[in-house]
Design a protein around this motif. Sequence first.
Motif, PDB file in Angstrom:
ATOM      1  N   ARG A 551       0.831  -1.209   0.000  1.00 41.15           N
ATOM      2  CA  ARG A 551       0.000   0.000   0.000  1.00 41.15           C
ATOM      3  C   ARG A 551       0.867   1.262   0.000  1.00 41.15           C
ATOM      4  O   ARG A 551       0.591   2.217  -0.734  1.00 41.15           O
ATOM      5  CB  ARG A 551      -0.928  -0.009   1.216  1.00 41.15           C
ATOM      6  N   ALA A 555       1.018   3.882  -3.120  1.00 38.91           N
ATOM      7  CA  ALA A 555       0.566   5.248  -2.834  1.00 38.91           C
ATOM      8  C   ALA A 555       1.622   6.272  -3.212  1.00 38.91           C
ATOM      9  O   ALA A 555       1.327   7.303  -3.853  1.00 38.91           O
ATOM     10  CB  ALA A 555       0.208   5.380  -1.353  1.00 38.91           C
ATOM     11  N   THR A 556       2.881   6.020  -2.842  1.00 38.50           N
ATOM     12  CA  THR A 556       3.935   6.989  -3.156  1.00 38.50           C
ATOM     13  C   THR A 556       4.155   7.100  -4.663  1.00 38.50           C
ATOM     14  O   THR A 556       4.406   8.191  -5.182  1.00 38.50           O
ATOM     15  CB  THR A 556       5.254   6.590  -2.472  1.00 38.50           C
ATOM     16  N   THR A 692      -3.440  10.373   2.556  1.00 38.17           N
ATOM     17  CA  THR A 692      -3.468   8.992   2.049  1.00 38.17           C
ATOM     18  C   THR A 692      -3.119   8.000   3.148  1.00 38.17           C
ATOM     19  O   THR A 692      -3.792   6.970   3.321  1.00 38.17           O
ATOM     20  CB  THR A 692      -2.481   8.845   0.879  1.00 38.17           C
ATOM     21  N   LEU A 696      -5.417   4.980   4.859  1.00 37.42           N
ATOM     22  CA  LEU A 696      -4.957   3.590   4.915  1.00 37.42           C
ATOM     23  C   LEU A 696      -4.928   3.053   6.336  1.00 37.42           C
ATOM     24  O   LEU A 696      -5.068   1.840   6.551  1.00 37.42           O
ATOM     25  CB  LEU A 696      -3.562   3.478   4.287  1.00 37.42           C
ATOM     26  N   ALA A 700      -1.643   0.361   6.651  1.00 40.63           N
ATOM     27  CA  ALA A 700      -0.565   0.872   5.799  1.00 40.63           C
ATOM     28  C   ALA A 700       0.770   0.234   6.147  1.00 40.63           C
ATOM     29  O   ALA A 700       1.614   0.036   5.268  1.00 40.63           O
ATOM     30  CB  ALA A 700      -0.465   2.389   5.931  1.00 40.63           C
TER      31      ALA A 700
END
Length: 731
Positions: A551, A555-556, A692, A696, A700
């Motif tokens: 995740r 995301a990054t 974000t 998460l 995350a």
Amino acid sequence: MTHRLAPPRLANWSAHHPWKALAAWLLFVIACLAGGMASGTVMDSSGGGSGDSGAAQRIIDRADFPNQLQTEQVLIRRRDGAVLRLADARRSRRAVASRLARVADAGPLSGVRLSADHHAGLASFTIAGDSNTASDRVAPMLAAVAQAGRATPVLRVEEVGGAAIGRALDRKLGDDFQKAELLSLPLTLLILIVVFGALVAAGIPLILALTSILASFGLASLASHVFPQTDNLKSILLIVGMAVGVDYALFVLRRARDERQRGASVRESVLIASATSGRAVIVSGLTVAVAMAGMLLAGDPTFESLGIAAMLVVGVAVLGALMALPALLVLIGDRVDRVRVPFLHRLRRRQGGSRFWAALIPRVLARPKLALGLAAGALAALALPALGMHTRLTSETDLPRSIPIMRSYDALTAAFPAQGASHSLVLAAADVRAPRVQSQVASLERQLRADPDFALRAKPAVEISRDHTVETIDLAYPGASDGVAATRGLRDLRHTLIPATVGRAAEAHVTGDAAGSHDFNALVSARLPIVIAFVLALTLLLMLASFRSLRIALATIVLNLLSVAAAWGLLVLVFQHHWLDSVLGIRTNGAIVAWLPLFLFVILFGLSMDYHVFLLSRIREAHRGGASARDAIAIGVERTAGVVTSAAVVMVGAFGIFATLSLIEMKQLGVGLATAVLLDATIVRGVLLPATLRLLGENAWNEARWLGRLPALGHGDGGAAMRSRVSPERG
């Protein structure tokens, strides 16, 4: 649960043997410089090229042409703009000829002819020797023509040609590079003084960056024997080297100071910083290098050269952060705060916190969906103009008219269109002089003389190789190389005219500015998806190996893509839609330089990972130290706010300098990099990434079992544990 993480072995050795480490670093820098100077630098003189124009250039490079001399033009006009009499033009021509006769490499001056409107006269001469080095030997000719012009004050007499323009451009590039050096160093030092409030602390990142750049210059010269250098390579090395060199030093130095203020000894604080921020630097450097490696897949020598050079400077900067920086910090100790700037030192917050981010982050975390939607929507809107991006290579029309000879060039091409840009038709056959080939050439010329997209003289310039297997024919066209006539004429040549004429009798290709730009655009369009896929795939693997979370990695990467797209959109608004012409003091060309989108992608994707890796490592450190996922985000953002903001200001300042330089590609590069870093350090780092991570939640940081097969690049953990137990020395 606490985790103990030892500093990298090199940093650990450096902290325990500081004098040896510093000596090794200086010897490394000196050896790189000496090796580069001894080996010399190989510049790319192949002309490169892709597609049809690349094929033409390769045929030309293999051929042996007799008397390949550089031709220069002498333009004669009345200063008052009145009609030029032929007698006056001939008198001026004799004055120029008598002075050129005293210059060893200058050939005889041709007779003078008048333009169609009788407002200008033109004569020409050649420069002996290799045409590729003519610009290095043209100065005496320029002086002779200028002297003749001063002898006839009623007339304006000017030399215009490839050698004269090349010399003027080289001098302008040299001045620009010197300007960038002179401005970037004091500006960076000033910013660092404001950041640290002390001259000693401010000088350390600058010293690391400069020595890294010097070593990279030498390594790039050595690498040029495999990957020949391009003209802008030193500017790129300066940009990237200053950015990552200062960034990496800032990350480690600020963490070491924080740990010292919390009670750790000098060596302990350096080891903790190396175990946390130092490992983040390693991951950041690997990520940047992976992004730069994408340029090796671009299929063009220019990208290959830039990619290798960028990887070298990043690697050297990481090495300096692990070898030289810990040694310096141990030796200097608490004297790092010496030579304080009183007012600035009092302003500096001792824990690196930020009132602004401390106030903003709780609001972002309280309503993450709203924050994410607003910030992502703003960047997406900014990215939309990129869908209409128009790219092309720079040409003579893009050179700054502050260079006097470019104004003379404009006058020359206006008066004599056939002396302007041209398509170069390249024919290859067993014997290009054969009647079958020449009859088709004559047929093509007849058609082109009646075509308004061409500006053929009675007989176009022709060259034939010594073995009679290659012929080049210059087909002039009116206007610029990106104009309607050039574009339409190139299309007609390749798809209609050549297949119906010379294409029946010989292998035929077209090169030149217009053809090269068209083919380069096609190459970038084809290779950009491959480069993006390569960079994303390897970056994903690095992030997975670093944080063990799919995740987090995804995301990054998505946020980085959004940041790059927004930078592309800004470039389109500024340089295609002329938003800041008056502010930047430029005449934008309505296009983006063809190599810039791909180059910006790899540079920005790599550099933006610096902030992401550094921030994520601090958040994970807080989370593994016992903080909740939400509290860890707030702690991480607030504790990194000062150093990330400082690093971003340094980058924006360094990149912004290039927006003030003369060449349009340097302006576009500077604006693109500066605005992208600004967006990434504010909206992405301060809003999008925290929102974000908040959405998460605890998931995350869940480590997937299947990721255990990847090699570990863990970093950023265990600051608290390190304060109680420092890793023993490792030889």
